[in-house]
Design a protein around this motif. Structure first.
Motif, PDB file in Angstrom:
ATOM      1  N   LEU A 224      -3.762  -5.714   0.384  1.00  0.00           N
ATOM      2  CA  LEU A 224      -4.313  -5.814  -0.796  1.00  0.00           C
ATOM      3  C   LEU A 224      -4.312  -4.450  -1.370  1.00  0.00           C
ATOM      4  O   LEU A 224      -4.226  -4.044  -2.438  1.00  0.00           O
ATOM      5  CB  LEU A 224      -5.576  -6.636  -0.899  1.00  0.00           C
ATOM      6  CG  LEU A 224      -5.465  -8.205  -0.815  1.00  0.00           C
ATOM      7  CD1 LEU A 224      -7.037  -8.871  -0.827  1.00  0.00           C
ATOM      8  CD2 LEU A 224      -4.608  -8.764  -1.927  1.00  0.00           C
ATOM      9  N   ALA A 225      -5.073  -3.684  -0.498  1.00  0.00           N
ATOM     10  CA  ALA A 225      -5.247  -2.159  -0.908  1.00  0.00           C
ATOM     11  C   ALA A 225      -3.961  -1.478  -1.342  1.00  0.00           C
ATOM     12  O   ALA A 225      -3.898  -0.496  -2.356  1.00  0.00           O
ATOM     13  CB  ALA A 225      -6.027  -1.309   0.439  1.00  0.00           C
ATOM     14  N   LEU A 226      -2.945  -1.705  -0.325  1.00  0.00           N
ATOM     15  CA  LEU A 226      -1.838  -0.904  -0.739  1.00  0.00           C
ATOM     16  C   LEU A 226      -1.050  -1.421  -1.896  1.00  0.00           C
ATOM     17  O   LEU A 226      -0.446  -0.730  -2.711  1.00  0.00           O
ATOM     18  CB  LEU A 226      -0.834  -0.816   0.563  1.00  0.00           C
ATOM     19  CG  LEU A 226       0.790  -0.316   0.462  1.00  0.00           C
ATOM     20  CD1 LEU A 226       0.465   1.247   0.270  1.00  0.00           C
ATOM     21  CD2 LEU A 226       1.639  -0.443   1.788  1.00  0.00           C
ATOM     22  N   THR A 227      -1.145  -2.955  -2.242  1.00  0.00           N
ATOM     23  CA  THR A 227      -0.481  -3.475  -3.459  1.00  0.00           C
ATOM     24  C   THR A 227      -1.103  -2.841  -4.576  1.00  0.00           C
ATOM     25  O   THR A 227      -0.626  -2.591  -5.618  1.00  0.00           O
ATOM     26  CB  THR A 227      -0.687  -5.054  -2.994  1.00  0.00           C
ATOM     27  OG1 THR A 227      -0.314  -5.327  -1.905  1.00  0.00           O
ATOM     28  CG2 THR A 227       0.209  -5.521  -4.412  1.00  0.00           C
ATOM     29  N   ALA A 228      -2.596  -3.015  -4.674  1.00  0.00           N
ATOM     30  CA  ALA A 228      -3.108  -2.461  -5.595  1.00  0.00           C
ATOM     31  C   ALA A 228      -3.164  -0.877  -5.910  1.00  0.00           C
ATOM     32  O   ALA A 228      -3.008  -0.562  -7.250  1.00  0.00           O
ATOM     33  CB  ALA A 228      -4.848  -2.515  -5.567  1.00  0.00           C
ATOM     34  N   GLY A 229      -2.923  -0.060  -4.886  1.00  0.00           N
ATOM     35  CA  GLY A 229      -2.901   1.307  -5.085  1.00  0.00           C
ATOM     36  C   GLY A 229      -1.418   1.650  -5.662  1.00  0.00           C
ATOM     37  O   GLY A 229      -0.983   2.575  -6.571  1.00  0.00           O
ATOM     38  N   GLY A 230      -0.365   0.695  -4.886  1.00  0.00           N
ATOM     39  CA  GLY A 230       1.260   1.271  -5.341  1.00  0.00           C
ATOM     40  C   GLY A 230       1.916   1.140  -4.142  1.00  0.00           C
ATOM     41  O   GLY A 230       1.762   2.296  -3.418  1.00  0.00           O
ATOM     42  N   VAL A 231       2.661   0.151  -3.937  1.00  0.00           N
ATOM     43  CA  VAL A 231       3.412   0.040  -2.708  1.00  0.00           C
ATOM     44  C   VAL A 231       4.635   1.177  -2.932  1.00  0.00           C
ATOM     45  O   VAL A 231       5.150   1.511  -3.918  1.00  0.00           O
ATOM     46  CB  VAL A 231       4.331  -1.222  -2.739  1.00  0.00           C
ATOM     47  CG1 VAL A 231       5.288  -1.282  -1.595  1.00  0.00           C
ATOM     48  CG2 VAL A 231       3.348  -2.195  -2.420  1.00  0.00           C
ATOM     49  N   GLY A 232       4.578   2.030  -1.832  1.00  0.00           N
ATOM     50  CA  GLY A 232       5.754   3.172  -1.624  1.00  0.00           C
ATOM     51  C   GLY A 232       4.960   4.326  -2.021  1.00  0.00           C
ATOM     52  O   GLY A 232       5.550   5.363  -1.850  1.00  0.00           O
ATOM     53  N   SER A 233       3.658   4.592  -2.346  1.00  0.00           N
ATOM     54  CA  SER A 233       3.123   5.625  -3.096  1.00  0.00           C
ATOM     55  C   SER A 233       2.173   6.344  -1.825  1.00  0.00           C
ATOM     56  O   SER A 233       1.022   5.531  -1.674  1.00  0.00           O
ATOM     57  CB  SER A 233       2.457   5.567  -4.490  1.00  0.00           C
ATOM     58  OG  SER A 233       1.547   6.603  -4.646  1.00  0.00           O
ATOM     59  N   MET A 234       1.962   7.417  -1.387  1.00  0.00           N
ATOM     60  CA  MET A 234       0.915   7.757  -0.406  1.00  0.00           C
ATOM     61  C   MET A 234      -0.151   8.022  -1.093  1.00  0.00           C
ATOM     62  O   MET A 234      -1.184   7.598  -0.375  1.00  0.00           O
ATOM     63  CB  MET A 234       1.626   8.975   0.188  1.00  0.00           C
ATOM     64  CG  MET A 234       2.487   8.946   1.191  1.00  0.00           C
ATOM     65  SD  MET A 234       2.515   7.686   2.500  1.00  0.00           S
ATOM     66  CE  MET A 234       3.982   7.455   3.156  1.00  0.00           C
ATOM     67  N   ARG A 235      -0.273   8.498  -2.309  1.00  0.00           N
ATOM     68  CA  ARG A 235      -1.494   8.798  -3.004  1.00  0.00           C
ATOM     69  C   ARG A 235      -2.150   7.349  -3.522  1.00  0.00           C
ATOM     70  O   ARG A 235      -3.444   7.030  -3.512  1.00  0.00           O
ATOM     71  CB  ARG A 235      -1.186   9.566  -4.277  1.00  0.00           C
ATOM     72  CG  ARG A 235      -0.997  10.930  -4.052  1.00  0.00           C
ATOM     73  CD  ARG A 235      -1.074  11.705  -5.680  1.00  0.00           C
ATOM     74  NE  ARG A 235       0.204  11.161  -6.275  1.00  0.00           N
ATOM     75  CZ  ARG A 235       0.114  11.313  -7.641  1.00  0.00           C
ATOM     76  NH1 ARG A 235      -0.704  12.134  -8.186  1.00  0.00           N
ATOM     77  NH2 ARG A 235       0.970  10.942  -8.258  1.00  0.00           N
ATOM     78  N   GLY A 236      -1.248   6.432  -3.803  1.00  0.00           N
ATOM     79  CA  GLY A 236      -1.764   5.022  -3.984  1.00  0.00           C
ATOM     80  C   GLY A 236      -2.281   4.442  -2.871  1.00  0.00           C
ATOM     81  O   GLY A 236      -3.256   3.593  -3.054  1.00  0.00           O
TER      82      GLY A 236
END
Length: 298
Positions: A224-236
């Motif tokens: 969920l954290a990665l999906t909310a931040g942006g899959v494929g984005s390290m900053r995300g």
């Protein structure tokens, strides 16, 4: 309140490290990994056992936890690299459950469900709990910064571009002459090492680990954290981890202020608020808070 906020920032750092590791495997390479809590647990148990029973210093314990998780990641990659979609998700989820069951039943090694206690922490016992939290806050976020730096550089290197090509269509990547299996193994090893390092740090922060600490729910949180931040984005990955911790803990305080409802109803309202927030985010921002950006040559 200050100690609580510092502790939450420490856990946000653990989540950020795990999201970075997952981002290499899933975000860049496209391999669904629902077994990341298994690598997290391997790193935690490896470092805890080596520092409490073998007497290794903590930095070597952390390095060993990352290394053992990386080796397990390489073996897992060789097994699952040719699987896709639901099959890959099921196998990796099973791996995490195997690790948890082994930790529960191999009492001679892990002390079973009683767990391992007395895991040393940096200067624990020589400084106050508040100072220990601040010290570990610096350690964890230094690890996040180092991981972010190297993984960001890797993601924009030729290695990262090949991983993205595999994610989009591995058959075309193979036709282009790229050794797909080798790149998948490297991605899995890299991500698993970061997950193992996060687990090792967690063990020494918490001073106690047990099999129930590594339940599948933790995997769901990181996804969920990665999906909310942006899959494929390290900053995300980092922003998503902070966002999720803020959402989970913020709703706890909001639910406590609602009058005229029972504790069970408050818990249900809290879970509903978390779910609704995530649904709205993915509805109106499906690419995440910080979408992936790729560099192309002019």
């Amino acid at each position: 309140m200050e100690a609580y906020l510092v502790a939450m920032l420490v856990f946000a750092g653990f989540y950020a490290l795990m999201a970075l590791g997952l981002n290499v495997i899933w975000g860049l390479t496209g391999m669904v990994n629902l077994g990341l809590v298994g690598f997290f647990g391997l790193g935690a148990y490896a470092s805890a056992l080596l520092t409490t029973k073998a007497g290794l210093p903590m930095p070597l314990g952390w390095l060993s936890g990352a290394t053992i998780a990386a080796i397990a990641g390489g073996i897992m990659a060789l097994i699952v690299a040719r699987l896709r979609g639901d099959y890959l998700a099921i196998v990796t989820l099973g791996f995490a459950e195997v690790i948890r069951l082994v930790a529960s039943n191999e009492i001679w090694l892990t002390n079973g469900t009683d767990g391992i206690s007395g895991i040393p922490g940096p200067w624990r016992g020589y400084v106050s709990p508040q100072q220990f939290n601040l010290i570990f806050l610096g350690i964890v976020w230094t690890a996040v910064a180092v991981g972010f730096y190297f993984l960001s550089r890797a993601s924009h290197s030729p290695f990262g571009r090949v991983l993205r090509a595999i994610r989009e269509d591995e058959d075309i990547a193979a036709v282009a002459g790229k050794p797909v299996l080798w790149f998948k193994v490297r991605a899995f090893v890299t991500g698993a090492a970061v997950l193992g390092a996060a687990g090792a740090l967690y063990a020494h922060y918490n001073a106690f680990i047990a099999p129930e600490s590594f339940a599948p729910l933790l995997t769901i949180y990181i996804v969920l954290a990665l999906t909310a931040g942006g899959v494929g984005s390290m900053r995300g990955a980092i922003v998503g981890a902070i966002f999720l911790i803020t959402l989970i803990e913020g709703t706890r305080f909001i639910a406590a202020e609602i009058p005229g409802v029972t504790p069970v109803q408050k818990a249900a309202l809290r879970e509903g608020a978390i779910a609704l927030t995530l649904i709205l985010l993915l509805r109106f921002r499906p690419q995440g808070l910080i979408p992936e950006k790729t560099r192309t040559k002019a």
